[in-house]
Design a protein around this motif. Structure first.
Motif, mmCIF file in Angstrom:
data_model
loop_
_atom_site.group_PDB
_atom_site.id
_atom_site.type_symbol
_atom_site.label_atom_id
_atom_site.label_comp_id
_atom_site.label_asym_id
_atom_site.label_seq_id
_atom_site.Cartn_x
_atom_site.Cartn_y
_atom_site.Cartn_z
ATOM 1 N N ALA A 38 0.902 -1.280 -0.002
ATOM 2 C CA ALA A 38 0.104 -0.011 0.108
ATOM 3 C C ALA A 38 0.875 1.276 -0.109
ATOM 4 O O ALA A 38 0.569 2.327 -0.444
ATOM 5 C CB ALA A 38 -0.946 0.129 1.246
ATOM 6 N N ASP A 39 2.160 1.182 0.584
ATOM 7 C CA ASP A 39 2.928 2.415 0.839
ATOM 8 C C ASP A 39 3.308 2.627 -0.484
ATOM 9 O O ASP A 39 3.366 3.994 -1.065
ATOM 10 C CB ASP A 39 3.957 2.035 1.577
ATOM 11 C CG ASP A 39 3.583 2.186 3.123
ATOM 12 O OD1 ASP A 39 2.553 2.733 3.456
ATOM 13 O OD2 ASP A 39 4.222 1.390 4.058
ATOM 14 N N GLN A 41 1.967 2.136 -3.570
ATOM 15 C CA GLN A 41 1.046 2.429 -4.425
ATOM 16 C C GLN A 41 0.801 4.035 -4.186
ATOM 17 O O GLN A 41 0.585 4.776 -4.971
ATOM 18 C CB GLN A 41 -0.542 1.673 -3.884
ATOM 19 C CG GLN A 41 -0.325 0.241 -4.252
ATOM 20 C CD GLN A 41 -1.623 -0.319 -4.209
ATOM 21 O OE1 GLN A 41 -2.532 0.079 -3.604
ATOM 22 N NE2 GLN A 41 -1.976 -1.675 -4.580
ATOM 23 N N ALA A 42 0.739 4.291 -2.843
ATOM 24 C CA ALA A 42 0.360 5.744 -2.567
ATOM 25 C C ALA A 42 1.719 6.575 -2.969
ATOM 26 O O ALA A 42 1.450 7.631 -3.642
ATOM 27 C CB ALA A 42 0.519 5.860 -0.824
ATOM 28 N N TRP A 43 3.013 5.956 -3.039
ATOM 29 C CA TRP A 43 4.213 6.590 -3.459
ATOM 30 C C TRP A 43 3.994 7.018 -4.987
ATOM 31 O O TRP A 43 4.444 8.261 -5.534
ATOM 32 C CB TRP A 43 5.444 6.020 -2.966
ATOM 33 C CG TRP A 43 6.792 6.830 -3.359
ATOM 34 C CD1 TRP A 43 7.226 7.573 -2.622
ATOM 35 C CD2 TRP A 43 7.446 6.689 -4.718
ATOM 36 N NE1 TRP A 43 8.489 8.264 -3.219
ATOM 37 C CE2 TRP A 43 8.569 7.620 -4.522
ATOM 38 C CE3 TRP A 43 7.336 5.781 -5.628
ATOM 39 C CZ2 TRP A 43 9.510 7.698 -5.455
ATOM 40 C CZ3 TRP A 43 8.078 6.209 -6.864
ATOM 41 C CH2 TRP A 43 9.195 6.792 -6.560
ATOM 42 N N ARG A 45 1.369 6.831 -6.796
ATOM 43 C CA ARG A 45 0.239 7.741 -7.137
ATOM 44 C C ARG A 45 0.608 9.139 -6.684
ATOM 45 O O ARG A 45 0.280 10.154 -7.637
ATOM 46 C CB ARG A 45 -1.024 7.306 -6.369
ATOM 47 C CG ARG A 45 -2.147 8.204 -6.752
ATOM 48 C CD ARG A 45 -3.382 7.313 -6.281
ATOM 49 N NE ARG A 45 -3.849 6.092 -6.718
ATOM 50 C CZ ARG A 45 -3.590 4.932 -5.966
ATOM 51 N NH1 ARG A 45 -3.195 5.119 -4.710
ATOM 52 N NH2 ARG A 45 -3.843 3.915 -6.306
ATOM 53 N N ASP A 46 0.961 9.348 -5.594
ATOM 54 C CA ASP A 46 1.019 10.805 -4.909
ATOM 55 C C ASP A 46 2.430 11.472 -5.166
ATOM 56 O O ASP A 46 2.502 12.712 -5.628
ATOM 57 C CB ASP A 46 0.993 10.663 -3.508
ATOM 58 C CG ASP A 46 -0.498 10.306 -2.965
ATOM 59 O OD1 ASP A 46 -1.372 10.313 -3.978
ATOM 60 O OD2 ASP A 46 -0.534 9.703 -1.897
ATOM 61 N N LYS A 47 3.690 10.770 -5.075
ATOM 62 C CA LYS A 47 4.866 11.255 -5.182
ATOM 63 C C LYS A 47 5.120 11.126 -6.618
ATOM 64 O O LYS A 47 5.614 12.222 -7.441
ATOM 65 C CB LYS A 47 5.848 10.523 -4.517
ATOM 66 C CG LYS A 47 5.766 10.481 -2.975
ATOM 67 C CD LYS A 47 5.873 11.774 -2.609
ATOM 68 C CE LYS A 47 5.781 12.008 -0.996
ATOM 69 N NZ LYS A 47 5.846 13.377 -0.377
ATOM 70 N N ASP A 52 -3.916 6.093 -11.967
ATOM 71 C CA ASP A 52 -4.284 4.757 -11.411
ATOM 72 C C ASP A 52 -4.034 3.520 -12.106
ATOM 73 O O ASP A 52 -3.744 2.465 -11.370
ATOM 74 C CB ASP A 52 -5.817 5.151 -10.911
ATOM 75 C CG ASP A 52 -5.967 6.165 -9.789
ATOM 76 O OD1 ASP A 52 -4.982 6.550 -9.159
ATOM 77 O OD2 ASP A 52 -7.025 6.565 -9.811
#
Length: 316
Positions: A38-39, A41-43, A45-47, A52
């Motif tokens: 999950a980390d 995926q967040a990186w 997508r966000d960083k 998606d």
């Protein structure tokens, strides 16, 4: 965050911080992550600012080799060797790649041995853009798998050369293992060939002519390995049938020996049972030579029956 990044600018290769690599601009920026939780995926997508659809493709738990064009970029999934113990049904580790002009992001869930080869080639100064890097991935992966497939063929050759009824169980285990491994490899190598061929044909501006040549060579190597694995699978099935026939012949031969022994002792059992009845009137019951006479008759019967079977070639 378990990752690393490289920057290539005018043949100058530098290892940089992955956080800085997200905003870095150069001829080639390679960011590699060795997780897809999950980390991650967040990186991504966000960083990294990836869509998606691309994030889901890079972090999927189950993948197969594929190549899809998304806007100006390309998603590529490949399978290669891993130093970790892999299950028989899933023997190859995956690498998921997102490539656009000037940037390539790769993600692996399990250690991939090809990563070290690509890093060494990058350090040598032969990789200058994403096209070179993705071609290096394809070349390293297929080059590493080639000897693995050849070794499976050699193992099967040894099994075919050593076919013997005395080694049926040992050879069946080896053949089954070779066949299972070949099926597992072929499951990924066939679509991998198609994915690399599709990548080589894409009109991406960052794919140069030499990159397409390297990709075509890797696709040809993958096709040859897939054909060799199909041949190994079919040969393993034939070898397994041959071993099953040898086992059946062993059982038939032993059953024949048991039947012959029964045929030899059947009349002897009848004769001794008849003379051993506890009733009056048994001939020669009180004669001193009667026992040895019965033994002699039984011996002659056994020799006669055995001689008959030998003359009929039942023991061959």
């Amino acid at each position: 965050m378990n990752s690393f990044a490289y920057c290539v600018h005018h043949a100058d290769v530098r290892r940089i911080d992955p956080q800085q690599a997200v905003t870095h601009r150069s001829e080639l920026v390679w960011i590699h992550r060795t997780d897809s939780d999950a980390d991650a995926q967040a990186w991504l997508r966000d960083k990294a600012g990836l869509p998606d659809y691309v994030v889901d493709a890079l972090t999927a738990s189950e993948t197969r080799p594929r190549c899809d064009a998304v806007g100006e970029g390309v998603i590529v999934n490949l399978r290669g060797r891993s130093d970790n113990a892999m299950p028989m049904s899933d023997p190859l580790a995956s690498v998921r790649i997102w490539a656009v002009a000037g940037r390539l992001i790769s993600v692996t869930r399990r250690p991939l041995t090809a990563i070290a080869l690509v890093e060494a080639e990058l350090a040598s100064g032969t990789i200058h853009d994403p096209g070179d890097l993705i071609a290096a991935f394809a070349t390293a992966i297929t080059t590493e798998l080639d000897p693995e497939v050849a070794e499976l063929g050699d193992l099967l050759d040894d099994c075919e050369a050593d076919l013997s009824g005395d080694r049926v169980f040992e050879l069946r285990q080896k053949v089954t293992k070779v066949r299972s491994t070949a099926i597992g490899y072929r499951r990924f190598l066939s679509p991998q060939r198609a994915a690399i061929e599709k990548l080589a044909a894409l009109p991406a501006p960052w794919l140069q002519g030499d990159d397409r040549l390297h990709l075509s060579a890797a696709a040809d190597r993958a096709a040859r390995m897939a054909e060799e694995l199909e041949s190994i699978r079919e040969r393993a099935a034939l070898t397994h049938e041959a071993l099953t026939d040898l086992r059946a012949e062993q059982i038939d031969r032993r059953s024949l020996i048991i039947a012959i022994v029964a045929m030899v002792f059947l009349p002897l059992t009848f004769l001794t049972g008849l003379l051993g009845m506890n009733v009056a009137g048994i001939p020669y019951a009180h004669a001193p030579w009667a026992f040895w006479g019965v033994v002699g008759v039984c011996a002659l019967l056994a020799i006669g029956i055995a001689g008959y079977f030998i003359q009929r070639h039942w023991f061959r």
